[in-house]
Design an enzyme around this catalytic site. Structure first.
Site, mmCIF file in Angstrom:
data_model
loop_
_atom_site.group_PDB
_atom_site.id
_atom_site.type_symbol
_atom_site.label_atom_id
_atom_site.label_comp_id
_atom_site.label_asym_id
_atom_site.label_seq_id
_atom_site.Cartn_x
_atom_site.Cartn_y
_atom_site.Cartn_z
ATOM 1 N N ARG A 243 0.851 -1.184 0.000
ATOM 2 C CA ARG A 243 0.000 0.000 0.000
ATOM 3 C C ARG A 243 0.889 1.237 0.000
ATOM 4 O O ARG A 243 1.892 1.296 0.729
ATOM 5 C CB ARG A 243 -0.901 0.026 1.241
ATOM 6 C CG ARG A 243 -2.089 -0.913 1.172
ATOM 7 C CD ARG A 243 -3.104 -0.473 0.104
ATOM 8 N NE ARG A 243 -4.280 -1.322 0.051
ATOM 9 C CZ ARG A 243 -4.415 -2.371 -0.766
ATOM 10 N NH1 ARG A 243 -3.455 -2.706 -1.596
ATOM 11 N NH2 ARG A 243 -5.543 -3.061 -0.767
ATOM 12 N N GLU A 272 -2.860 7.639 -4.199
ATOM 13 C CA GLU A 272 -3.279 6.987 -5.430
ATOM 14 C C GLU A 272 -4.629 7.534 -5.901
ATOM 15 O O GLU A 272 -5.524 7.700 -5.062
ATOM 16 C CB GLU A 272 -3.403 5.486 -5.124
ATOM 17 C CG GLU A 272 -2.978 4.612 -6.240
ATOM 18 C CD GLU A 272 -2.823 3.171 -5.774
ATOM 19 O OE1 GLU A 272 -1.875 2.867 -5.045
ATOM 20 O OE2 GLU A 272 -3.696 2.375 -6.157
ATOM 21 N N HIS A 291 -0.706 -0.097 -9.793
ATOM 22 C CA HIS A 291 -1.391 -0.977 -8.819
ATOM 23 C C HIS A 291 -1.853 -2.269 -9.515
ATOM 24 O O HIS A 291 -3.046 -2.571 -9.579
ATOM 25 C CB HIS A 291 -2.567 -0.260 -8.146
ATOM 26 C CG HIS A 291 -2.934 -0.875 -6.827
ATOM 27 N ND1 HIS A 291 -3.423 -0.159 -5.755
ATOM 28 C CD2 HIS A 291 -2.855 -2.163 -6.385
ATOM 29 C CE1 HIS A 291 -3.654 -0.976 -4.728
ATOM 30 N NE2 HIS A 291 -3.322 -2.197 -5.094
HETATM 31 C C1 DGY Z 1 -5.510 -6.075 -2.904
HETATM 32 O O1 DGY Z 1 -6.302 -6.967 -3.213
HETATM 33 O O2 DGY Z 1 -5.487 -5.558 -1.787
HETATM 34 C C2 DGY Z 1 -4.533 -5.652 -3.938
HETATM 35 O O3 DGY Z 1 -3.946 -4.434 -3.633
HETATM 36 C C3 DGY Z 1 -5.204 -5.610 -5.309
HETATM 37 O O4 DGY Z 1 -4.193 -5.815 -6.250
#
Ligand code: DGY
Length: 321
Positions: A243, A272, A291
């Site tokens: 993240r 983001e 992402h």
């Molecule tokens: C999630 O599922 O948390 C991922 O970041 C998606 O790619």
């Protein structure tokens, strides 16, 4: 008078796979599929929720106390492994069951992590750009685009959950030594995964590559800040597929400009989809992806199905009062 029995209703915010949506219809749910092309704010979700008992959301939707306190809402299924967009404490207080999609994206995310590590170490995007701009004039021993060795290097993994371990397995196969940091040393790691637990400061000081695989919590927010970046070696690279807010992006931009670390490969961003302008401008030893950790057709389809299966199970386990 006999009460009118209503089918449980579910609101789906953004597009999911049709086959997963069809599963909910076959199970007798009344599905309102907004197929919103953009993420929804919590006010927008509440406006559309009506009397729905279940919500299917994505990591870009905001599922806060306002949403979770709506009467009748019993289940939230997020088509993501991460749950930082959901106020889990409010869900607990209001008795809303939350399901997510762990496991199915582990290998795809570990693959992208390794692709980023290799791309930034071997300067693949820069080399690609050089050729396209007509700047490649043949092999030279003293090439300008020298990269960093992967075999023999040390990888520091921050967060040794499923994805961290899958990255560790890849690293071992590439001849890297693996350090990891998690709140406590893990006693359940497979024996063949030769990874040593280390305090974060030691990991930062000793690693040639640092890769982040922790969930976003109050404890991990800005875990990589100016102080942490100052501990890294000047030839080290930072990789993030977890993240964005784990990294203080302004501090990273400064560290890159000042040459305090060698480079970064990022799939996620602090604000983001906005990306810090310095990271956007800088192509030297900076690789950016959108992402895309879980972005393989099979993985994404499995995520939709896992979320829907979890939702159906949770609704069945908690019949309406
Ligand atoms: C999630 O599922 O948390 C991922 O970041 C998606 O790619």
């Amino acid at each position: 008078m006999t009460p009118v029995s209503r089918r449980p209703a579910v609101l789906v915010t953004q597009p999911i796979h049709r086959s997963a949506s069809a599963k909910m219809v076959s199970a007798g749910l009344e599905v309102t599929d907004l197929a919103s092309p953009v993420p929804l704010t919590s006010d927008e979700i509440v406006q559309r929720l009506g009397e729905a008992q279940a919500l299917v959301c994505q990591l870009t939707d905001r599922v806060d106390e306002h949403v979770l306190s709506q009467p009748g809402l019993r289940v939230v299924a997020t088509v993501s492994a991460g749950m930082d967009h959901i106020d889990l404490e409010a869900a607990r207080v209001h008795g809303v069951h939350v399901v997510n999609t762990p496991d199915v994206l582990t290998e795809a995310t570990a693959d992208l992590t390794f692709a980023l590590l290799m791309a930034v170490a071997r300067r693949i995007t820069e080399s690609d750009a050089l050729i396209r701009s007509g700047g490649f004039h043949g092999w030279k021993l003293l090439d300008e685009l020298m990269g960093a060795d992967i075999a023999g290097a040390t990888l520091g993994i921050v967060g040794m959950g499923r994805i961290g371990q899958a990255v560790g397995r890849r690293a071992a196969a590439f001849g890297m030594s693996v350090l990891y940091h998690s709140r406590r040393p893990r006693t359940d790691l497979p024996a063949q995964l030769e990874a040593r637990h280390a305090p974060l400061s030691e990991l930062l000081k000793s690693s040639d590559f640092v890769s982040l695989h922790a969930p976003l919590t109050e404890d991990t927010h800005h875990i990589i800040d100016a102080r942490a970046l100052a501990m890294m070696q000047p030839h080290a690279y930072l990789i993030n597929t977890s993240r964005g807010p784990l990294i203080d992006e302004a501090a990273l931009a400064e560290a890159l400009v000042a040459g305090r670390i060698a480079g970064a490969a990022l799939d996620v961003f602090e604000h983001e989809p906005r990306v810090h302008p310095v990271l956007l401008e800088r192509t030297e030893r900076v690789v950016l992806t959108a992402h895309a950790g879980s972005a393989t057709a099979r993985t994404r389809e499995r995520m939709s199905h896992l979320a829907v299966d979890g939702l159906l199970r949770a609704l069945a386990a908690q019949p309406a009062a």
